[in-house]
Design an enzyme around this catalytic site. Sequence first.
Site, PDB file in Angstrom:
ATOM      1  N   ASP A 104      48.355  42.467  29.047  1.00  0.00           N
ATOM      2  CA  ASP A 104      48.032  42.391  30.520  1.00  0.00           C
ATOM      3  C   ASP A 104      49.212  42.689  31.505  1.00  0.00           C
ATOM      4  OD1 ASP A 104      46.743  41.503  32.754  1.00  0.00           O
ATOM      5  OD2 ASP A 104      47.316  39.423  32.447  1.00  0.00           O
ATOM      6  N   ASP A 297      46.170  46.690  36.778  1.00  0.00           N
ATOM      7  CA  ASP A 297      45.880  45.665  36.055  1.00  0.00           C
ATOM      8  C   ASP A 297      45.123  46.093  34.724  1.00  0.00           C
ATOM      9  OD1 ASP A 297      45.381  43.271  35.026  1.00  0.00           O
ATOM     10  OD2 ASP A 297      44.814  42.451  36.626  1.00  0.00           O
TER      11      ASP A 297
END
Length: 516
Positions: A104, A297
Amino acid sequence: MSMAFKGLLVAICIWVWSGSLAAAISNDGLLRIGLKKQPVGLNRLNAARITKTEVSRPRGLGDVNMNSNNLKSNIVYLKNYFDTQYYGEIAIGSPPQYLAVVFDTGSSNLWVPSSRCIFSIACYFHSKYRASISSTYTKIGIPCKIPYGSGSISGYFSADNVKIGDVIIKDQEFVEVTREGVLSFLAARFDGVLGLGFQDISVGEATPVWYFSGCRYNMVQQGHMSQQIFSIWLNHDPTSRVGGEIVFGGFDWRHFTGDHTYVPISKKGYWQIDVGDVIVADNSTGLCKGGCAAIVDSGTSFLAGPTTIVAQINHAIGADGYANLECKNVVSTYGNLIWEYLVSGVRPDIVCVDISLCSYDGSHNVKNYIESVIENETGKESSVDETPLCTLCEMVVYWIQLQLKKQIAKEKIFSYVNELCEKLPNPLRRSFVNCDNIAFMPDVSFTIGNKSFTLSPEQYILKVEGKCSIVCLSGFVALDVPPPQGPLWVLGALFLGAYHTVFDFGNLRVGFAKAI
């Protein structure tokens, strides 16, 4: 049992362990991690949340008591991983304990469920780290809590060896989670999260697995990687067994075409860059002409951005959104007055103040209408004094002003603004589109580094399995972050699937090239 048979069992176990990570350092010196992709159903996508909050963070591991006076406040955006699709495997401890994690770029902590997680149902459906069987475990024990869009997780810091492919990072700080308050992890195929952001946003300022700051870094410092970069390729081919790949130390030429366009990090913490105008069907959406921030992201699927732009996109692609009567009421009640103010030259940022729908000037903090609706329906008290009508008024002023610049007739402008009101994103459900119309939808382009990065309808529409058929959803969702940190975009997996992305720690920049 014969010694030969025991030896065969040992050999089989070693072969399974060595192959389970599907990663190794190749002949070119790159560490490749194969990513898996989990299908995301309609219920999980409907429950996915991207929002914002104001938080105070302790500045160091020794100060994770929230009563500390050494705190820093910031507005951060939160997600809940309901829409996360891509994950890979790592191992922690000696002997290695294998766990599936989301790589992530929108967070910085490494966390996995602990064997001491006994009061959360989600922990019973996932692999757990057992400190008691690891010879390289080091106790830290400082408690912490990590917030998410639908709750939080809590646990305590520990340290142990972390294995990524054939690389072992020694004494890596991570969080052993003892309570998972986020229901999204119950049905997820991944066990935890490996954050690839900067230390600035790491809870407890724990050193991320892959990080460089002066002389403090882990994978590079310990001699595993020569270049301070990693790259991500996400495969959106639904028929392929390969979900994607993350490469540490470089990139794979087979996953992109042309050269990367590099842009500098505008603010350390997240992988945050500057973006310019957002173009829909060759038409400017206006708000980001002067510049907006964007976070790259890999931990979310969606493209989240300002409601004023998302509503225009949903209108252009025919998405069925939230029919907002209050928005239309603002147009019908105050539209003519707003029109008179704007054509007479009154500054747009004070129009809503003059007609008494807002009580502040242009330096205000905006609490967007979408979030206010959620707060009202969940019974939470808003922390901002302004009413939703204020935010709606500002949107209407912006939309009318944008059309005035095009010298369009008043009647057509008001009709268009009412249509935008109908397309305001629904706070509790996603915006659907007709799957048969995808081929006729317009392209949406982001201006990055003075270049246009275009998403075709096939790239920004999510196709998911419903109860009886395939349904199609707009990949654009609303997220309103006030200045000076906003307006803000979040470029999730839909964008990374279209553009191979290089994250360059050494030069503090991000690069994009067309993925293949």
